[in-house]
Design an enzyme around this catalytic site. Sequence first.
Site, PDB file in Angstrom:
ATOM      1  N   GLU A  64       0.772  -0.903  -0.035  1.00  0.00           N
ATOM      2  CA  GLU A  64      -0.024   0.006  -0.413  1.00  0.00           C
ATOM      3  C   GLU A  64       0.568   1.541  -0.069  1.00  0.00           C
ATOM      4  O   GLU A  64       1.690   1.035   0.451  1.00  0.00           O
ATOM      5  CB  GLU A  64      -0.764   0.218   1.536  1.00  0.00           C
ATOM      6  N   ASP A 235      -7.953  -5.001   8.773  1.00  0.00           N
ATOM      7  CA  ASP A 235      -6.810  -3.557   8.040  1.00  0.00           C
ATOM      8  C   ASP A 235      -7.787  -3.851   6.540  1.00  0.00           C
ATOM      9  O   ASP A 235      -6.527  -3.642   5.969  1.00  0.00           O
ATOM     10  CB  ASP A 235      -6.088  -3.098   8.372  1.00  0.00           C
TER      11      ASP A 235
END
Length: 348
Positions: A64, A235
Amino acid sequence: MLTPSAKALVPFVSVEQMMGLVHHIGLPRVLQELAACIEEDFRRWPHFDKTPRVASHSDVGVIELMPTSDGVHYGFKYVNGHPGNMRAGLQTVTAFGMLARVDNGYPVLLSEMTLLTAIRTAATSAMAARHLAPKGARTMAMIGNGAQSEFQCLAMQAVCGISHVRLYDIDPAATAKAVRNLASSGLHVTACTSAQDAIEGAQIITTSTADKQYATILTDNMVGAGMHINAIGGDCPGKTELHPDILRRSSIFVEYPEQTRIEGEIQQLDPDHPVTELWQVITGAAAGRTDARQITLFDSVGFAIEDFSALRYVRDRIDGTTFFQPLDLLADPDDPRDLFGMLARAAL
Ligand code: NAD
């Protein structure tokens, strides 16, 4: 404050230097100061550019990019999450990040962020708990005793005054490691044999497990009235820790709803299920805990502003120290238009 030198060298903080800096200041103090820094940035939330992080998923994990800017500085973090890494002797989460000036785009800091992420995640959890956990909470159940766990325990101690932690992991070796690491912390540490055992007598439950699936670390019957749940492990899309019935009984607080609806526990709920943004609780624009029997849930996924706060904290704290090295990262020709000439002269 650091400014790029005449030769445009960029301060770089390595893992070793980050460890030196943390020991120089003291981890409890770093956790307290960083929690204050994050809270300061949450108070000015509307000033920041915000976007859900850019995630590249694979069957085994995610990579990410997490960018944000307050108009003066721009920051981003590169971070991965690979639950299977541990079996190969690698970290589940590794990261590095950069802070740059908005006025000329020049970087002012490049830093390791694997340690810093654990520290900022713990500081954020403790800051949220300070606003949401029942008054006088002293005992925390820590479920998942991996890389994040000791930092979570120490932040709750330093920022919220937690004195007892009850640890559980499906792998007893992880619990034994955390017990050893917390031995000199001043916390009363109890190793438990199940999640149910760990939450006995706890007012705060932190879940920090890593599994790329919808897992059920806590079931509805395990969560009593008045508890605060700090759920940090869920998450990613398809990766959660709590049974949805717990969510339906809880007041849910999130960082950035646009990101949490994709990645957090609330991906299991209707897209319009009400949630409160944590920054609004901090500024007083929204209510936090209003009643002693209320279950509060911080559905933490980790947001770019927390990394920005961590980077600006490190930038300020390395000033005047030796905990960084100047990095020749930026081309710096005498004539800005003569990049080729700079290369040609280097051949001589
Ligand atoms: P880790 O792999 O070091 O530790 C995870 C631990 O969870 C392991 O010890 C594992 O045995 C344990 N576990 C797995 N399933 C379990 C279960 N059912 N019950 C009890 N224990 C179980 O990972 P880490 O670096 O500590 O990260 C933990 C999680 O936190 C990851 O999912 C990571 O993505 C997430 N994370 C979130 C944030 C955030 O800001 N919210 C920041 C960093 C990491």
